[in-house]
Design an enzyme around this catalytic site. Structure first.
Site, PDB file in Angstrom:
ATOM      1  N   GLU A   5       8.397 112.624  55.992  1.00  0.00           N
ATOM      2  CA  GLU A   5       8.023 113.489  57.122  1.00  0.00           C
ATOM      3  C   GLU A   5       8.277 114.974  56.832  1.00  0.00           C
ATOM      4  O   GLU A   5       7.401 115.819  57.064  1.00  0.00           O
ATOM      5  CB  GLU A   5       8.790 113.044  58.371  1.00  0.00           C
ATOM      6  CG  GLU A   5       8.268 113.700  59.640  1.00  0.00           C
ATOM      7  CD  GLU A   5       9.011 113.223  60.875  1.00  0.00           C
ATOM      8  OE1 GLU A   5       9.653 112.169  60.822  1.00  0.00           O
ATOM      9  OE2 GLU A   5       8.953 113.945  61.889  1.00  0.00           O
ATOM     10  N   GLU A  53      12.293 109.913  57.039  1.00  0.00           N
ATOM     11  CA  GLU A  53      12.117 111.149  57.818  1.00  0.00           C
ATOM     12  C   GLU A  53      12.371 112.408  56.981  1.00  0.00           C
ATOM     13  O   GLU A  53      11.923 113.495  57.345  1.00  0.00           O
ATOM     14  CB  GLU A  53      13.048 111.149  59.052  1.00  0.00           C
ATOM     15  CG  GLU A  53      12.604 110.203  60.162  1.00  0.00           C
ATOM     16  CD  GLU A  53      13.104 108.778  59.971  1.00  0.00           C
ATOM     17  OE1 GLU A  53      13.692 108.490  58.899  1.00  0.00           O
ATOM     18  OE2 GLU A  53      12.901 107.948  60.868  1.00  0.00           O
ATOM     19  N   LEU A  76      17.014 101.498  71.340  1.00  0.00           N
ATOM     20  CA  LEU A  76      16.424 102.582  70.543  1.00  0.00           C
ATOM     21  C   LEU A  76      15.120 103.083  71.153  1.00  0.00           C
ATOM     22  O   LEU A  76      14.916 104.283  71.304  1.00  0.00           O
ATOM     23  CB  LEU A  76      16.159 102.099  69.110  1.00  0.00           C
ATOM     24  CG  LEU A  76      15.560 103.157  68.189  1.00  0.00           C
ATOM     25  CD1 LEU A  76      16.604 104.196  67.800  1.00  0.00           C
ATOM     26  CD2 LEU A  76      14.971 102.524  66.929  1.00  0.00           C
ATOM     27  N   ASP A  92      19.112 110.265  52.331  1.00  0.00           N
ATOM     28  CA  ASP A  92      17.663 110.381  52.448  1.00  0.00           C
ATOM     29  C   ASP A  92      17.075 109.140  53.094  1.00  0.00           C
ATOM     30  O   ASP A  92      17.599 108.032  52.974  1.00  0.00           O
ATOM     31  CB  ASP A  92      17.043 110.584  51.059  1.00  0.00           C
ATOM     32  CG  ASP A  92      16.984 112.057  50.700  1.00  0.00           C
ATOM     33  OD1 ASP A  92      16.691 112.871  51.609  1.00  0.00           O
ATOM     34  OD2 ASP A  92      17.227 112.390  49.524  1.00  0.00           O
ATOM     35  N   LEU A 123      12.784  97.043  64.990  1.00  0.00           N
ATOM     36  CA  LEU A 123      12.972  98.383  65.559  1.00  0.00           C
ATOM     37  C   LEU A 123      12.334  98.501  66.956  1.00  0.00           C
ATOM     38  O   LEU A 123      12.964  98.973  67.902  1.00  0.00           O
ATOM     39  CB  LEU A 123      12.337  99.387  64.592  1.00  0.00           C
ATOM     40  CG  LEU A 123      12.643 100.849  64.774  1.00  0.00           C
ATOM     41  CD1 LEU A 123      13.259 101.414  63.489  1.00  0.00           C
ATOM     42  CD2 LEU A 123      11.370 101.599  65.043  1.00  0.00           C
ATOM     43  N   HIS A 183      16.718 113.664  64.432  1.00  0.00           N
ATOM     44  CA  HIS A 183      15.758 112.748  65.051  1.00  0.00           C
ATOM     45  C   HIS A 183      15.780 112.966  66.557  1.00  0.00           C
ATOM     46  O   HIS A 183      16.840 113.050  67.167  1.00  0.00           O
ATOM     47  CB  HIS A 183      16.124 111.304  64.713  1.00  0.00           C
ATOM     48  CG  HIS A 183      14.967 110.366  64.844  1.00  0.00           C
ATOM     49  ND1 HIS A 183      14.366 110.086  66.050  1.00  0.00           N
ATOM     50  CD2 HIS A 183      14.289 109.653  63.910  1.00  0.00           C
ATOM     51  CE1 HIS A 183      13.372 109.241  65.852  1.00  0.00           C
ATOM     52  NE2 HIS A 183      13.292 108.957  64.568  1.00  0.00           N
ATOM     53  N   ARG A 186      20.940  97.727  61.128  1.00  0.00           N
ATOM     54  CA  ARG A 186      20.443  97.237  62.420  1.00  0.00           C
ATOM     55  C   ARG A 186      19.043  96.624  62.284  1.00  0.00           C
ATOM     56  O   ARG A 186      18.713  95.695  63.009  1.00  0.00           O
ATOM     57  CB  ARG A 186      20.433  98.430  63.408  1.00  0.00           C
ATOM     58  CG  ARG A 186      19.977  98.124  64.806  1.00  0.00           C
ATOM     59  CD  ARG A 186      20.953  97.234  65.531  1.00  0.00           C
ATOM     60  NE  ARG A 186      20.471  96.922  66.861  1.00  0.00           N
ATOM     61  CZ  ARG A 186      19.639  95.909  67.128  1.00  0.00           C
ATOM     62  NH1 ARG A 186      19.198  95.132  66.168  1.00  0.00           N
ATOM     63  NH2 ARG A 186      19.254  95.680  68.373  1.00  0.00           N
ATOM     64  N   TYR A 187      18.213  97.182  61.373  1.00  0.00           N
ATOM     65  CA  TYR A 187      16.812  96.725  61.334  1.00  0.00           C
ATOM     66  C   TYR A 187      16.351  96.266  59.952  1.00  0.00           C
ATOM     67  O   TYR A 187      15.196  95.899  59.780  1.00  0.00           O
ATOM     68  CB  TYR A 187      15.863  97.856  61.801  1.00  0.00           C
ATOM     69  CG  TYR A 187      16.321  98.521  63.073  1.00  0.00           C
ATOM     70  CD1 TYR A 187      16.330  97.819  64.276  1.00  0.00           C
ATOM     71  CD2 TYR A 187      16.765  99.839  63.073  1.00  0.00           C
ATOM     72  CE1 TYR A 187      16.781  98.419  65.439  1.00  0.00           C
ATOM     73  CE2 TYR A 187      17.215 100.442  64.234  1.00  0.00           C
ATOM     74  CZ  TYR A 187      17.224  99.736  65.413  1.00  0.00           C
ATOM     75  OH  TYR A 187      17.677 100.325  66.567  1.00  0.00           O
TER      76      TYR A 187
END
Ligand code: FES
Length: 438
Positions: free
Chosen positions: A354, A350, A87, A347, A81, A270, A154-155
């Site tokens: 968070e 975040e 990003l 979900d 990331l 985000h 991606r990560y």
């Protein structure tokens, strides 16, 4: 508006002559010269095709950022990331600062994942949504069936590289042609999210299927590579809007009737660094479009704000911040608040940590008395899965390569990777077409 390509042509066995004939096709009026277009007609039908008259199988590849499935995967997830300049732009020191920041943050983030059950549910939900969508598509779009679900993160696992190799193992590409749809699971386009996933997909496509990058490929293998199209944004799809509206309505119904219309809706997405926003990233306006469409569907019965969460580091980010907004409202006496995660389709840390464990917990400590609540994420919503199938079905049927918008770079973009990726996915090859990729 979309960039169109007749997909009936994709699976047609073709000769070099038909390639020349079709090479002067146009995209929305733009003529694409033969040597500069992807020669779609040279693609043979996939060997796995198993239904007479079907142009399937079709790979439906859900792209998202992913999340660590276990706490042991947190370190690798964070290092990927923070290495991604699309990003988190850290400038020329990215290769030094990225690993440093990810190592320092790993223990704290591990605790957060431990706090939500030991890992992210995003893989579980993504695989479920993709599989359920494909079941619907097999019925609604028999001409491109069977539809095979894939997930490319991606990560986190399964990473794009792993999924691309799986596609090749499953009979797509390598001389066999076949069609795949890169379906972003970020409804609103950002170069930090969908753009980054497409850059990664393009990178692995070049490494695994481009003859210039992979000299081991035979001419036949290079000719019959996977034919990609992209669903790159869908911020106001009516099914998406309906799915959000349903979950908001359910949450509003948990408040007493006499206060229900006075609950403030806080749509939370985000955040982005202001350097990305000022580069001209389309995300803020597309998130706002989703919010407006949802509010319109709900009849604007409740006051609302769009707020931004998950800021990292000291640089300027897009605000107002979700946590500050909730704190300020509660302190002023506005305790009835519903938080709506508006830019993710399931979900993730975040929402589960968070929002649920930090923002709402802090609000309760300030005296919110449980009146700050969160609308459920889309997760397994049948309305949402139907929306995915509706979107994908229209894409498959309509012969869309990508949206018209995808060819236009951010006004402040200087990335060669963005440029090449967009040339590839819009089907323009090496064409220096200023109208599409400024
Ligand atoms: Fe947006 Fe490159 S950063 S197109």
């Amino acid at each position: 508006m979309s960039v169109q390509r007749p997909f009936q042509q994709l699976a047609s066995r073709a000769t070099a002559q038909s390639c020349v004939q079709r090479s002067q096709h146009s995209f929305q009026g733009l003529r694409i010269p033969q040597q500069q277009s992807r020669c779609l007609a040279s693609v043979a039908p996939p060997v796995t095709q198993n239904a007479t008259g079907s142009k399937g199988p079709t790979a439906m590849v859900f792209m998202n950022m992913g999340g660590p499935a276990t706490t042991d995967e947190v370190g690798g997830f964070l290092s990927r990331l923070f290495a991604d300049a699309d990003l988190i732009p850290l400038g020329p020191l990215q290769n030094y600062l990225g690993p440093l920041i990810s190592r320092r943050r790993t223990p704290k983030i591990k605790k957060q994942y431990a706090g939500i059950g030991g890992g992210s549910p995003i893989r579980k939900w993504s695989e479920y949504q993709a599989a359920e969508m494909c079941k619907i598509l097999d019925k609604t779009n028999p001409e491109t069936a069977p539809h095979k679900p894939y997930v490319a993160f991606r990560y986190a696992n399964p990473l794009t590289e792993e999924t691309y190799n799986k596609l090749l193992e499953d009979g797509f590409g390598k001389g066999r042609g076949g069609r795949a749809v890169a379906f972003t699971q970020y409804p609103q386009y950002s170069c930090s999210t969908t753009g980054s996933s497409l850059n990664e997909l393009w990178k692995w496509r070049q490494r695994l299927e481009s003859p210039t990058r992979n000299p081991d490929l035979s001419a036949a293998e290079a000719e019959g590579s996977i034919q990609w199209s992209v669903i790159d944004r869908w911020p106001t799809h009516p099914g998406l809007v309906e799915a959000f509206a349903e979950n908001i309505t359910k949450t509003l119904e948990t408040y007493p009737e006499d206060v229900r219309d006075n609950v403030v809706l806080l749509f939370s997405a985000h955040s982005l660094p202001m350097s990305v926003v000022n580069r001209g990233d389309p995300y803020p306006s597309e998130v706002a479009a989703t919010v407006w469409a949802v509010q319109q569907r709900l009849g604007f019965r409740n006051p609302y704000r769009l707020v931004w969460q998950s800021q990292v580091g000291p640089s300027a980010w897009l605000g107002a911040q979700t946590s500050d907004t909730v704190t300020n409202f509660v302190k002023k006496g506005q305790k009835d608040l519903v938080l709506i995660p508006i830019a993710f389709t399931s979900d993730h840390i975040e929402t589960l940590f968070e929002i649920d464990q930090e923002v709402i917990h802090e609000a309760d400590q300030l005296g919110a008395e449980g009146r700050v609540r969160r609308a459920e994420s889309l997760n397994g919503s049948p309305t949402f899965i139907k929306a995915l199938a509706d979107l994908a079905g229209a894409h498959l049927h309509g012969g869309e390569v990508c949206s018209r918008q995808m060819g236009l770079r951010c006004p402040g973009c200087t990335s060669e990777r963005c440029l090449e990726q967009k040339r590839f996915f819009t089907g323009l090859g090496q064409q220096k077409n200023k109208a599409l990729t400024l």
